[in-house]
Every structure is written in C-alpha cells, then in structure tokens.
Design a protein around this motif. Sequence first.
Motif, PDB file in Angstrom:
ATOM      1  N   PRO A   1       0.799   6.901 -18.283  1.00  0.00           N
ATOM      2  CA  PRO A   1       1.245   8.285 -18.490  1.00  0.00           C
ATOM      3  C   PRO A   1       0.793   9.275 -17.423  1.00  0.00           C
ATOM      4  N   GLY A   2      -0.283   9.003 -16.690  1.00  0.00           N
ATOM      5  CA  GLY A   2      -0.757   9.970 -15.687  1.00  0.00           C
ATOM      6  C   GLY A   2       0.134  10.057 -14.454  1.00  0.00           C
ATOM      7  N   VAL A   3       1.011   9.061 -14.259  1.00  0.00           N
ATOM      8  CA  VAL A   3       1.808   9.049 -13.025  1.00  0.00           C
ATOM      9  C   VAL A   3       2.816  10.199 -13.036  1.00  0.00           C
ATOM     10  N   GLY A   4       2.844  10.956 -11.953  1.00  0.00           N
ATOM     11  CA  GLY A   4       3.785  12.071 -11.856  1.00  0.00           C
ATOM     12  C   GLY A   4       3.288  13.325 -12.544  1.00  0.00           C
ATOM     13  N   ASP A   5       2.020  13.346 -12.868  1.00  0.00           N
ATOM     14  CA  ASP A   5       1.449  14.470 -13.614  1.00  0.00           C
ATOM     15  C   ASP A   5       0.233  15.010 -12.853  1.00  0.00           C
ATOM     16  N   ASN A   6      -0.242  16.167 -13.275  1.00  0.00           N
ATOM     17  CA  ASN A   6      -1.531  16.696 -12.782  1.00  0.00           C
ATOM     18  C   ASN A   6      -1.559  17.046 -11.296  1.00  0.00           C
TER      19      ASN A   6
ATOM     20  N   GLY B   1     -14.884  19.279  -8.201  1.00  0.00           N
ATOM     21  CA  GLY B   1     -14.630  18.018  -8.900  1.00  0.00           C
ATOM     22  C   GLY B   1     -13.665  18.133 -10.065  1.00  0.00           C
ATOM     23  N   ALA B   2     -13.102  19.344 -10.275  1.00  0.00           N
ATOM     24  CA  ALA B   2     -12.248  19.516 -11.456  1.00  0.00           C
ATOM     25  C   ALA B   2     -11.026  18.606 -11.399  1.00  0.00           C
ATOM     26  N   ALA B   3     -10.430  18.538 -10.203  1.00  0.00           N
ATOM     27  CA  ALA B   3      -9.224  17.721 -10.083  1.00  0.00           C
ATOM     28  C   ALA B   3      -9.551  16.258 -10.337  1.00  0.00           C
ATOM     29  N   ALA B   4     -10.670  15.802  -9.757  1.00  0.00           N
ATOM     30  CA  ALA B   4     -11.041  14.395  -9.933  1.00  0.00           C
ATOM     31  C   ALA B   4     -11.368  14.104 -11.389  1.00  0.00           C
ATOM     32  N   ALA B   5     -12.069  15.044 -12.012  1.00  0.00           N
ATOM     33  CA  ALA B   5     -12.441  14.828 -13.409  1.00  0.00           C
ATOM     34  C   ALA B   5     -11.184  14.727 -14.280  1.00  0.00           C
ATOM     35  N   ALA B   6     -10.204  15.608 -14.002  1.00  0.00           N
ATOM     36  CA  ALA B   6      -8.959  15.578 -14.781  1.00  0.00           C
ATOM     37  C   ALA B   6      -8.247  14.245 -14.589  1.00  0.00           C
ATOM     38  N   LEU B   7      -8.285  13.755 -13.348  1.00  0.00           N
ATOM     39  CA  LEU B   7      -7.605  12.496 -13.052  1.00  0.00           C
ATOM     40  C   LEU B   7      -8.257  11.342 -13.804  1.00  0.00           C
ATOM     41  N   VAL B   8      -9.585  11.283 -13.703  1.00  0.00           N
ATOM     42  CA  VAL B   8     -10.301  10.188 -14.365  1.00  0.00           C
ATOM     43  C   VAL B   8     -10.054  10.249 -15.870  1.00  0.00           C
TER      44      VAL B   8
ATOM     45  N   VAL C   1       0.865  -1.186   0.000  1.00  0.00           N
ATOM     46  CA  VAL C   1       0.000   0.000   0.000  1.00  0.00           C
ATOM     47  C   VAL C   1       0.902   1.236   0.000  1.00  0.00           C
ATOM     48  N   LEU C   2       0.890   1.969  -1.116  1.00  0.00           N
ATOM     49  CA  LEU C   2       1.738   3.162  -1.222  1.00  0.00           C
ATOM     50  C   LEU C   2       1.028   4.349  -0.593  1.00  0.00           C
ATOM     51  N   CYS C   3       1.608   4.890   0.462  1.00  0.00           N
ATOM     52  CA  CYS C   3       1.029   6.052   1.163  1.00  0.00           C
ATOM     53  C   CYS C   3       2.125   7.093   1.377  1.00  0.00           C
ATOM     54  N   ALA C   4       2.958   7.283   0.374  1.00  0.00           N
ATOM     55  CA  ALA C   4       4.120   8.169   0.546  1.00  0.00           C
ATOM     56  C   ALA C   4       3.797   9.613   0.183  1.00  0.00           C
ATOM     57  N   GLY C   5       2.513   9.924   0.006  1.00  0.00           N
ATOM     58  CA  GLY C   5       2.113  11.308  -0.239  1.00  0.00           C
ATOM     59  C   GLY C   5       2.014  11.654  -1.713  1.00  0.00           C
ATOM     60  N   ALA C   6       1.504  12.863  -1.976  1.00  0.00           N
ATOM     61  CA  ALA C   6       1.219  13.284  -3.353  1.00  0.00           C
ATOM     62  C   ALA C   6       2.487  13.400  -4.192  1.00  0.00           C
TER      63      ALA C   6
END
Length: 406
Positions: free
Chosen positions: A285-290, A385-392, A250-255
């Motif tokens: 590709p989303g990892v390390g972004d947004n 919800g903008a952040a969540a929408a961008a993530l999804v 379980v990775l919980c090392a923060g944002a």
Amino acid sequence: MEESFDYVIVGAGSAGCAVAGRLSEDPEASVLVLEAGGRDRSPNIKIPAAFSKQFKTKLDWDYSSGPEPHLDGREVYVPRGKSLGGSSSMNAMMYVRGRPLDYDGWREAGCPGWGYEDVLPYFRRMENNEPGASEVHGVGGPVNVADQRDPRPLTKRFLEAAQSTGIPANSDINSPEQDGVGMTPVSQRKGRRWSAADAYLRPAMKRSNVTVKPKAQVLEVVLEGGRATGVRWRDSRGRPHLSRAQREVVLCAGAIGSPQILMLSGIGPADELRSLGIEPRVESPGVGDNLQDHPFFLLCYECTEPESLADAEKPKALLEYVLRRRGPLTSNVGEGMAFIRSRPGLPAADIQLLFGPAYYHDNGFDVHEGHAFSLAAALPPPQPGAAAAALVRSRRQAGAGRQPPR
Ligand SMILES: Cc1cc2nc3c(=O)[nH]c(=O)nc-3n(C[C@H](O)[C@H](O)[C@H](O)COP(=O)(O)OP(=O)(O)OC[C@H]3O[C@@H](n4cnc5c(N)ncnc54)[C@H](O)[C@@H]3O)c2cc1C
C-alpha cells in the motif's frame, strides 16, 4: 526482441548513473541502462544559467501535482529531467547536503548504516571538491564540486545584508554546522554543468560491459515466481522489447517514475490498482504514496543597480562564456543561501533562504524587463527524519513485500 544482462538499471538520472558506474567497475558484470529521455547534448543542459530553458520542453517530464487541497485546489508544476543525467541534467546545481540530523533521523527511524557518521565517508569518496580535502570533503572522486566562477555582485550584497541582520557567515554550508549564510557550492566543472552522467555514466560507457539505451521507456517489471527477472520497454518507434536481468533489476526512475513503474507492474495498493484495470501482483500500500517535496515560496524585487543576470543573454556575456567559460552564464541562479532557525530551541535550521540575482517568477516563464532579484524561503524537512519515519511506519503497516493472498 529479447536480451539478457546481469543488471538492468531503469533510468539514467542521479541514482541510475551512480549505480551503473559503480556496478560496472566489476568487469565480469554486464550492465544495461534504459533511459526514457534522449542524450544530454543540449546547450540548455550544459550552460548553467540556461537550466530553466529546459522546462516544458522534450527534456522535461513536465508533471503537474494535481489539485493541491492546501493551495485552494491550485496545481503545481513539477519539472523532472528527461535525458541522460535525469534531473541532475536539469537542476540548479546547488551542491548542498542534508543536515546531520536528517541522516541521524533516518538511522533512528529504522535504517541502520544511514546516520551522518555512516554516510560521511561516502560523501567524501564521491567528491572532487575543488577547494580541497578536509574532514568533511574529499578530492579525486567523480562528482566535481566547485565554487562559483563569477557570482553576481548582488549576491555579495545579499550575504552582507543577511549578516547585518545577525545571521552568521558560513564559509562551508556543507559542514556539519549548516546554520548561517554563504555562497552556494555548485556541481560544475570549468563553468559547465557536471551532471551525474558526466560524473558516472560517461566514464562507465567507455567500458565494454555497459550498454546505455536512450529513448527506451520502461513499461513494467517482469515478475516470475515472485522475483523481478527483467523489464518490458519500448523504443522511440514504439517497438516492444524485453530485457532480462540475471542478477537484479534496479529501479532508478525517480521519485515519481519508480512508483509509477511499480504500479504498472501490479506492485502497490491492490484496490487502487484494480480500479485502474491493473491486476495486483504484490500488495504494497505505501507505493505511490507519501511523496514529500520541499515547499518553496518566492519573492521577486526590482533592483536599481545593474548587477543581476538580466544581461546574461547579451552578446558580451555569450562571448565571455564561449571564449573563457566565464561571466553570468556560469551562474546557477541560486547563488547564495542561508540556513536559519525560526525560533530558539530548535535542534537545527528549519528555513532555507535561497537568493538568486534574477527575476525568477513562475519558474522563469514570467519575463521582466530590467534588473531584479529573487529571494525564496524553502522548508527543509519539517522535522528531522519525519519523512523517513513516515516511510518506515507505512512499510510496517503495509507488511511491505508481502504477496497478496491470491
Ligand atoms: C528544476 C530542478 C532543480 C533542482 N535543483 C536542485 C539543486 O540545485 N540541488 C539539488 O541537490 N537537487 C536539485 N534538484 C533535485 C535533484 O536534481 C533530484 O533530487 C535528483 O536528480 C533525483 O535523482 P533521481 O535519480 O532520484 O531521479 P532523476 O534524476 O529524475 O532520474 C530519473 C530518470 O529516470 C528516467 N525515467 C523515468 N521514468 C522512466 C521510464 N518509465 N523508463 C525509463 N526511464 C525513465 C527519467 O527520464 C530520468 O532520467 C532539482 C530538481 C529539479 C527538477
């Protein structure tokens, strides 16, 4: 050195402590928690008003944003907690939930089970709300939520001043109706910080199925047959270790820390990983972004009344704190806040005003002789919800979790 556990949790911050606490309630499950920072004994962690003294010390990852294109290339200092409790051992202890629209935005963006009505029972369950239980608050939970013990008189003046401009008083900023001005509830107990380590980890450490290793820096997730089977880490002497997870890592090392570990493990945007000399193992590709954080703009004012935290380090205040856990040192600095709408017709407040009876310029590094106060305007998410929408969206585009073709 190799060991095996059911669960390996990386990072003992807000998330890691809660996950470790909950998973270890099952006595059959063995849980390992690996934390890069040390223990959380420093008085600068425990004494609320001292939190900014942790900045740029060994208790801080001391990140920098890199040149910001919208700030004329300026780099922004990004503190992150590095001890048991993680950033919950460093933060300003403001216990403030999101707005109902934020959670509903998550649900609408494709996360069923994360709407406001869905998460409310969990908020209630986790709280020990000292002012008492209600439809939106709980008692008896591990997270102690308190009213401030000794707010400065200047904060009362801020509340009055805000109301004189037409901002309504709000006696519970965590009620579904967040608009208005009020005192900040704090995650404290008896005048001391109450971090996630206090709430979840210390009780869990009394259980025989929990092992916590501070000063253990995780380097990568071990992938075998497309499955995360453990992590490699090094101790404070630089010695390598492998901890295997029979059930889950379980990775919980923060944002910042979690995507860093993923990328070091070859999980992320393949081209970028290759350019860093890391062999891509899972194209994502989303990892390390947004990454989004709330912009925060601060104004400091000198003040003529001796009502600020300027005297918080004087002998009288120290004595008051040591003997009775009272006085200015119990302050979380951000004592008052207001949620306001910048224009009519908005579905929720879009500006959060934070009031501190202290000179807080440059994160407290800049010292001012005399009394002063600070007022910050922060932006909650620009759109609910903008952040969540961008993530999804980015996960969909990336086909998250897909194995690379080779
Ligand atoms: C100065 C400051 C003030 C804040 N004020 C508030 C506030 O008043 N109210 C509020 O609600 N929020 C506040 N926050 C934000 C809040 O504290 C964080 O959002 C929250 O603690 C994040 O939890 P987390 O579990 O995601 O990460 P963290 O709590 O940061 O935990 C991550 C943990 O992982 C560890 N770690 C990282 N990399 C590795 C690795 N490679 N190996 C092993 N361990 C690793 C870290 O040392 C850390 O302990 C503040 C944050 C800061 C920094």
